[in-house]
Design a protein around this motif. Structure first.
Motif, PDB file in Angstrom:
ATOM      1  N   LEU A 367      -1.078  18.932   4.496  1.00 12.39           N
ATOM      2  CA  LEU A 367      -0.154  17.806   4.444  1.00 12.39           C
ATOM      3  C   LEU A 367      -0.868  16.463   4.535  1.00 12.39           C
ATOM      4  N   VAL A 368      -1.953  16.409   5.286  1.00 14.54           N
ATOM      5  CA  VAL A 368      -2.733  15.168   5.359  1.00 14.54           C
ATOM      6  C   VAL A 368      -3.342  14.854   4.001  1.00 14.54           C
ATOM      7  N   LEU A 369      -3.903  15.876   3.335  1.00 13.22           N
ATOM      8  CA  LEU A 369      -4.492  15.656   2.007  1.00 13.22           C
ATOM      9  C   LEU A 369      -3.420  15.227   0.999  1.00 13.22           C
ATOM     10  N   TRP A 370      -2.252  15.791   1.141  1.00 15.29           N
ATOM     11  CA  TRP A 370      -1.135  15.429   0.249  1.00 15.29           C
ATOM     12  C   TRP A 370      -0.744  13.966   0.454  1.00 15.29           C
ATOM     13  N   GLU A 402      -1.590  19.629  21.231  1.00 11.85           N
ATOM     14  CA  GLU A 402      -1.279  18.205  21.315  1.00 11.85           C
ATOM     15  C   GLU A 402      -2.366  17.363  20.658  1.00 11.85           C
ATOM     16  N   ASP A 403      -3.631  17.842  20.737  1.00 18.53           N
ATOM     17  CA  ASP A 403      -4.721  17.122  20.059  1.00 18.53           C
ATOM     18  C   ASP A 403      -4.573  17.240  18.538  1.00 18.53           C
ATOM     19  N   LEU A 404      -4.152  18.427  18.081  1.00 24.53           N
ATOM     20  CA  LEU A 404      -3.895  18.625  16.643  1.00 24.53           C
ATOM     21  C   LEU A 404      -2.745  17.734  16.180  1.00 24.53           C
ATOM     22  N   ARG A 405      -1.709  17.656  17.004  1.00 22.21           N
ATOM     23  CA  ARG A 405      -0.576  16.802  16.683  1.00 22.21           C
ATOM     24  C   ARG A 405      -1.029  15.345  16.530  1.00 22.21           C
ATOM     25  N   ALA A 406      -1.831  14.894  17.494  1.00 21.62           N
ATOM     26  CA  ALA A 406      -2.281  13.501  17.476  1.00 21.62           C
ATOM     27  C   ALA A 406      -3.092  13.207  16.210  1.00 21.62           C
ATOM     28  N   TRP A 407      -3.980  14.150  15.826  1.00 17.83           N
ATOM     29  CA  TRP A 407      -4.799  13.967  14.617  1.00 17.83           C
ATOM     30  C   TRP A 407      -3.903  13.920  13.372  1.00 17.83           C
ATOM     31  N   ASP A 410      -1.809  10.729  13.308  1.00 13.08           N
ATOM     32  CA  ASP A 410      -2.686   9.583  13.067  1.00 13.08           C
ATOM     33  C   ASP A 410      -3.087   9.490  11.598  1.00 13.08           C
ATOM     34  N   LYS A 411      -3.432  10.616  10.994  1.00 17.38           N
ATOM     35  CA  LYS A 411      -3.866  10.599   9.589  1.00 17.38           C
ATOM     36  C   LYS A 411      -2.707  10.246   8.652  1.00 17.38           C
ATOM     37  N   LEU A 412      -1.534  10.792   8.926  1.00 16.50           N
ATOM     38  CA  LEU A 412      -0.370  10.445   8.097  1.00 16.50           C
ATOM     39  C   LEU A 412      -0.034   8.966   8.250  1.00 16.50           C
ATOM     40  N   SER A 413      -0.101   8.473   9.484  1.00 15.46           N
ATOM     41  CA  SER A 413       0.180   7.061   9.736  1.00 15.46           C
ATOM     42  C   SER A 413      -0.815   6.166   9.015  1.00 15.46           C
ATOM     43  N   GLU A 414      -2.077   6.588   9.016  1.00 17.46           N
ATOM     44  CA  GLU A 414      -3.117   5.795   8.348  1.00 17.46           C
ATOM     45  C   GLU A 414      -2.845   5.716   6.845  1.00 17.46           C
ATOM     46  N   ALA A 415      -2.469   6.858   6.225  1.00 15.70           N
ATOM     47  CA  ALA A 415      -2.143   6.864   4.792  1.00 15.70           C
ATOM     48  C   ALA A 415      -0.961   5.938   4.523  1.00 15.70           C
TER      49      ALA A 415
END
Length: 532
Positions: A367-370, A402-407, A410-415
């Motif tokens: 999903l991050v790559l998408w 929770e660390d996976l959630r944060a990553w 964060d990546k979706l927010s950055e995109a």
């Protein structure tokens, strides 16, 4: 012309009424008569009277019963009852049947004429009403296809705001949120999954589009049809449910097969019909693509996507709607919506697959790559081959959900932010370039079109982003630049009013004076003299 039927068992009454009508109304009336209840009913069936003067007591079927029978086949006839009996029950029955007047014999000539004129007025009003209804219907026959076409291709091209769809739904009376797309494809003949001579067939269908439309509506009365595009006609059928039952699907397919056969008979053109799955109205494009794909993947004259293994399916509990909404919000630059959807999606992962951390990592990465691809396509990110080299090592080190959630968030927010920044940069860059052009050319007769051309954006779009960025429209901005420069020249130079007017881009001193007073509150002369 008025058709008047006389019903009375006394010949002298009929002759008297006929004489009065012909003398008073001349050739404007056609008069027929009958003397028994049965013959009155039979006469009414083929004569179709607009006015019926009825006696109550006639041999056989009485007048009240005769009126009931006539009403079954001619609801608009105006009844006038005449009777030698002033009985309340008859009068009550006559009123229930919508009788215009209940007259007692003997009847005065003037009374008959007055009542007939009253009936003719009602008939004239009904004729006008009917004529207006036909005019409206005729206009709708022209306008409705245009509205339907606009609705369909607005959805298919997906270039709309929510209010566009709401307006189309109101105009077309669509109250349902779900439906499926279908596509009619025509050609000279079918060869495999291909229709030959598509161009020639589309021209022929264009010429007989009305017949095609009427034929389709014989089978699917509620369908919304588009115009002929190439050799295709897009169609949309609203549905009350979000999933089609098996029996309903079979019924649609059978109707479609009959429709295709009938269309070929009527137009001498071969047709195929593809049907997509039921989707929310905003996903009509997906259903349309399914309809097209179903025709490509089969050689059937009618193909339904649910019969074919060609569409993406999800496990019953997979949150496809949350996933879709999340990516839509990324693409639109909706940061708060993106964060909310991302957390909702991760809640589902955690709730259902907390023991499958490797699978969660894979889904998160997918999903991050998408999302980043959406940012690349918008111009918000520049692709570098090694820009993601830390993604896998980082994900493999994250053992806590929770660390996976944060990553993930964060990546979706950055995109999402990159898309927002790119949109803002484009607006700021354009406005900055426009301001620079205005500052350099305000002394000339510049227009919105001139500046729009300079920044290579349409006047409409430029006007919008300029107002959004500066808080002023183009005219206000240019006027303020000129007025500020005029203030400087009025106080710090000895130029004449006419010279200052020309130096700041105004050709008419009177117009300059009015603009100056409107913005500053005093005239240029008063300002120069310090009266402010």
């Amino acid at each position: 012309m008025y058709r008047i039927m006389l019903a009375d068992d006394e010949g002298i009454v009929i002759d008297s009424l006929r004489f009065i009508i012909e003398k008073e109304f001349g050739q404007s009336c056609i008069v027929e008569s009958a003397k028994t209840g049965r013959s009155v009913i039979e006469l009414a069936e083929h004569f179709r009277p607009e006015i019926a003067i009825m006696d109550i007591h006639m041999p056989g079927i009485n007048g009240i019963e005769a009126m009931r029978e006539i009403k079954k086949t001619n609801r608009n006839v105006v009844f006038i009852v005449i009777s030698a009996y002033d009985k309340f029950d008859y009068a009550k029955e006559a009123i229930n049947l919508g009788v215009l007047e209940y007259l007692n014999k003997p009847i005065e000539r003037n009374k008959i004429i007055m009542v007939l004129k009253k009936a003719m007025t009602l008939i004239d009003e009904e004729r006008v009403k009917r004529s207006n209804e036909l005019i409206i219907k005729e206009k709708l026959e022209t306008v409705v296809p245009i509205i339907e076409n606009g609705f369909l291709y607005t959805m298919l091209f997906q270039e709309y705001f929510e209010e566009d769809i709401i307006n189309f739904k109101q105009l077309l009376g669509i109250e349902l949120e779900y439906g499926f797309m279908a596509v009619l494809v025509c050609g000279e003949r079918q060869e495999g999954n291909h229709m030959t001579n598509a161009v020639g067939a589309s021209v022929r269908i264009q010429n007989s589009y009305r017949d095609v439309r009427e034929t389709v509506r014989e089978y699917f009365p509620d369908i919304i049809m588009g115009s002929v595009m190439a050799n295709k006609i897009a169609m949309y059928l609203p549905e009350s449910k979000d999933k089609l039952e098996y029996n309903d699907r079979i019924e649609i397919i059978e109707k479609s097969r009959e429709l295709v056969r009938k269309l070929k008979k009527r137009t001498n053109v071969a047709f195929r019909l593809g049907i997509g799955s039921i989707r929310h109205i905003h996903e009509a494009m997906t259903s349309y693509n399914e309809a097209l794909t179903s025709l490509v993947d089969t050689t059937n004259s009618v193909a339904h996507v649910d019969d074919l293994p060609i569409k993406c399916t999800y496990a019953d509990n997979y949150p496809a709607d949350i996933e879709k909404r999340m990516l839509e919000r990324v693409e639109k630059g909706d940061l708060n919506g993106t964060i909310a959807s991302a957390n909702s999606f991760f809640d589902w992962l955690e709730e259902n697959y907390s023991d499958h951390i490797m699978d969660i990592r894979l889904k998160v990465l997918e999903l991050v790559l998408w999302a980043e691809r959406l940012a690349y396509l918008s111009g918000g990110m520049t692709y570098h081959f090694l820009s993601r080299e830390e993604y896998l090592p980082t994900l493999l080190k994250l053992e806590v959900l929770e660390d996976l959630r944060a990553w993930f968030v964060d990546k979706l927010s950055e995109a999402c932010r990159r898309i927002v920044v790119k949109i803002e940069e484009q607006s700021v860059g354009v406005v900055s370039q426009a301001k620079q052009y205005i500052d350099t050319h305000y002394t000339k007769d510049i227009s919105l079109d001139d500046v729009s051309r300079e920044v290579d954006i349409s006047p409409y779009y430029f006007s919008k982003i300029f107002k959004d960025e500066t808080g002023e429209n183009f005219i206000e901005y240019v006027t303020n630049i000129r007025i500020e420069k005029a203030k400087e020249l009025l106080v710090g130079s000895e130029y004449s009013m006419k010279e200052i007017c020309c130096m700041i881009g105004y050709s008419d001193p009177n117009y300059f004076s009015r603009a100056f007073k409107k913005n500053v509150g005093v005239t240029p002369t008063e300002y120069k003299e310090g009266r402010i």
